[in-house]
Structure formats: structure tokens, C-alpha cells
Design a protein around this motif. Structure first.
Motif, short mmCIF file in Angstrom:
data_model
loop_
_atom_site.label_atom_id
_atom_site.label_comp_id
_atom_site.label_asym_id
_atom_site.label_seq_id
_atom_site.Cartn_x
_atom_site.Cartn_y
_atom_site.Cartn_z
N GLY A 91 41.30 -57.53 50.50
CA GLY A 91 40.06 -58.23 50.82
C GLY A 91 39.50 -57.74 52.14
O GLY A 91 39.48 -56.55 52.41
N TYR A 135 33.97 -59.97 52.66
CA TYR A 135 33.84 -60.92 51.56
C TYR A 135 33.72 -62.36 52.09
O TYR A 135 33.09 -63.20 51.44
N SER A 136 34.32 -62.64 53.24
CA SER A 136 34.18 -63.98 53.83
C SER A 136 32.77 -64.19 54.35
O SER A 136 32.26 -65.32 54.33
N MET A 158 32.24 -63.91 47.77
CA MET A 158 33.08 -63.17 46.83
C MET A 158 32.27 -62.40 45.80
O MET A 158 32.78 -61.50 45.14
N LYS A 159 30.98 -62.74 45.63
CA LYS A 159 30.15 -62.04 44.65
C LYS A 159 29.38 -60.88 45.27
O LYS A 159 28.46 -60.34 44.64
N ALA A 160 29.74 -60.49 46.49
CA ALA A 160 29.03 -59.39 47.16
C ALA A 160 29.28 -58.09 46.42
O ALA A 160 30.36 -57.85 45.87
N THR A 161 28.29 -57.24 46.43
CA THR A 161 28.40 -55.94 45.76
C THR A 161 29.21 -54.97 46.61
O THR A 161 29.35 -55.16 47.83
N VAL A 217 29.24 -54.54 50.82
CA VAL A 217 30.51 -54.63 51.55
C VAL A 217 30.74 -53.35 52.36
O VAL A 217 31.15 -53.39 53.52
N ASN A 230 31.08 -53.16 56.41
CA ASN A 230 32.28 -52.56 57.01
C ASN A 230 31.91 -51.43 57.96
O ASN A 230 32.53 -51.26 59.02
N SER A 264 39.88 -66.30 56.72
CA SER A 264 38.67 -65.48 56.61
C SER A 264 38.88 -64.05 57.06
O SER A 264 37.93 -63.27 57.06
#
Length: 317
Positions: free
Chosen positions: A32, A36-37, A41-44, A48, A52, A279
């Protein structure tokens, strides 16, 4: 004494570096990530990856580790990914609550441990000592979350004497000291019960050993009153193991405090550490671990200094 302090600090620095390194690596290798936090959780995958890259989490692990130490050496702990605030500022906000919480618990635990330990040592083999020993064993075996939950059930739900969570009454514009004390009552009681169960047992054993030594029998043979022997000599000599145990129990107290603060929703470092771990807020999590390591080293060092004052021979051992 100065040489002892210097040697202890030098040897402990390596332990802190290893501790921080392990936590850094384990946190970053956990599946993870903070993206995502933050995004959900539905992020593409593309969003992401973009986040990052903006946070610098796409760099190799060794580079992130080097950057973290570089910032630390310059007095910077970074920014919280989740709250977008400087970690140092965030820690100070929660650290004040934690200091009040732990200092209160340690002071009360020490006073109760001395009293119970004296009773257990003096009445060794008789029913008062056996009763204290049974209570010590019972509370020592209980997990912190169970004790906290039972206190909430009894004193916040069935007998609504104390609030079940928070640090003060949110409805009050200017909370009183009494409100702070009422909110501290149950969390401090939880840590105190668990800590006393451990500390008083060691102190009671130390008192029993001191009472069996030759100087006690000699003083009694000379007609010295027992209270004078107990509080004038035995207590001072038996305090050394207790002081050492208090210094060594700092990590245990803080570990239990993480659970207790979470149960009571108490806004301290333990609660912040739990939230940061869930998180995967790496900067906050690693900074709190660093503080725990420093407090452990300082606690052990302070215990050595107090032991040196109680018995000067300890400074040369």
C-alpha cells in the motif's frame, strides 16, 4: 560520572540508529502506501504514481533514507503526508498531552509501588503480602485494552463518574482544570494499575532482601526502632532496583499508552502513532519512534544518575 554518561550516550546512539533504520525499512516495505490513504482506495494507478512522485516516494529506498537523515541533521523532520503539516509542529501539539499523561501516571505509580512494596516486604509470608501478590499477578496478566475497556464500562457507562474519551469537554469555550483532570482519570488509572503490578513486585522483593541483611539484625539488636530502620536505611537501599526498573519500563509504558490512548481517543503521541501507522504516514511514524528511542535512553541514563546519588558506589561500577 561524566565518563559513564558519555559512554552510555555513545553506545545508545547506535541502538537508536538501528531502531530508526528498521522502522524506516519496514514501514516502506509494507504493502500500500500513504497515497491510498490520501486519495482513497479507489484511486487510479496514474494518480497514485503522480502523488508518489510529488512526495518523493518513487525514489529508491536508500535515497529516501539518505534524504531523511539529511533533513534530520538539519533539524527538519519533514511534513506529514496525511495532514500536510510540519512533523515537528505536529509532534509538539500532541507531545504536551502525552507528557501530562505519562508524568502523572509515573508519579502515581512510583508512590503506590513504594507503599505496596514496603507492605509486601514487611509482611512477607503473611496474608497482606499474599493478597498484594495475588493482585499484582492478576493485573500484570491483563492486557491494557481490557483494563481500559473495563474502566470505561464501569466508571463511564454504568457509573458515569468520568468521561470515556477526549482530553476536555468540547462544549466548553474555556475548559477548567477539573475538566482536564476528569478526562485524565481513566487513562492514567489504566497505566497506573498495569505499571504498579510490575514495579511494586520488584520493590517488595528488594525490601524483603534488605530486611534479611546483617545490618538490619544488628540495628534491631541494638534497640533501634523498626520504623527508623525501615525508612532510614531499608527504603533507601531498596530504591535502587525500583529506580532501575522505572528507567527500563519507559518503552513498556509507552507501548501500553499507545493502546490506552487509542481506546480513550486521547490526543497524544500514542494515538498519533497508531493513526500514522494505519495511514502509513512515514515521516510522523518514524519521528515518533525516534522520540521513543531517545526517551528510553534518557530514562535509563536518568535511572543511573539517581542510583549514583542513592549509592555513590554505583557511579564507579
Amino acid at each position: 560520572m561524566i565518563r559513564m554518561i558519555t559512554t552510555r550516550l555513545a553506545s545508545s546512539s547506535l541502538s537508536i540508529v538501528i531502531l530508526v533504520t528498521l522502522v524506516f525499512v519496514m514501514a516502506h516495505l509494507t504493502p500500500g502506501g500513504p497515497a491510498y490513504s490520501i486519495l482513497g482506495m479507489k484511486a487510479t494507478a496514474s494518480s497514485v504514481a503522480q502523488l508518489n512522485a510529488r512526495l518523493g516516494l518513487d525514489a529508491p529506498l536508500w535515497k529516501q533514507y539518505a534524504i531523511w537523515w539529511w533533513h534530520l541533521l538539519h533539524g527538519q523532520l519533514g511534513y506529514s503526508y496525511l495532514l500536510n503539516r510540519p512533523v515537528g509542529q505536529l509532534l509538539w501539539q500532541y507531545e504536551r498531552n502525552t507528557l501530562v499523561f505519562y508524568i502523572s501516571a509515573i508519579v502515581i505509580s512510583t508512590a503506590l509501588s513504594i507503599g505496596l512494596g514496603l507492605l509486601q516486604g514487611v509482611y512477607y509470608g503473611r496474608w497482606p503480602a499474599k493478597l498484594i501478590g495475588a493482585l499484582q499477578l492478576g493485573f500484570y496478566a491483563l492486557p491494557p485494552f481490557f483494563v481500559a475497556a473495563m474502566l470505561v464500562l464501569w466508571f463511564a457507562v454504568q457509573l458515569p463518574l468520568f468521561p470515556a474519551s477526549g482530553i476536555t469537554d468540547l462544549r466548553a469555550v474555556h475548559p477548567s482544570i477539573g475538566s482536564y483532570i476528569a478526562h485524565l482519570a481513566l487513562p492514567v488509572t489504566t497505566i497506573t494499575l498495569l505499571t504498579v503490578a510490575s514495579l511494586s513486585r520488584y520493590f517488595g522483593e528488594a525490601v524483603r532482601e534488605e530486611l534479611g541483611k546483617d545490618y538490619v539484625r544488628t540495628a534491631m539488636a541494638k534497640g533501634v526502632r523498626f520504623p527508623s530502620i525501615l525508612f532510614g536505611h531499608v527504603l533507601r537501599n531498596a530504591l535502587r532496583p525500583l529506580v532501575t526498573m522505572i528507567g527500563l519500563s519507559f518503552p513498556y509504558i509507552f507501548t501500553g499508552g499507545v493502546i490506552v490512548e487509542s481506546v480513550f481517543n486521547y490526543p497524544g503521541l500514542g494515538w498519533l502513532m497508531w493513526r500514522s501507522a494505519l495511514s502509513q504516514d512515514y515521516p510522523v511514524l518514524i519521528a515518533i519512534v525516534l522520540i521513543i528511542g531517545l526517551l528510553t535512553v534518557l530514562g535509563n541514563l536518568l535511572a543511573d544518575l539517581v542510583n549514583g546519588l542513592l549509592d555513590p558506589r554505583a557511579s564507579y561500577e
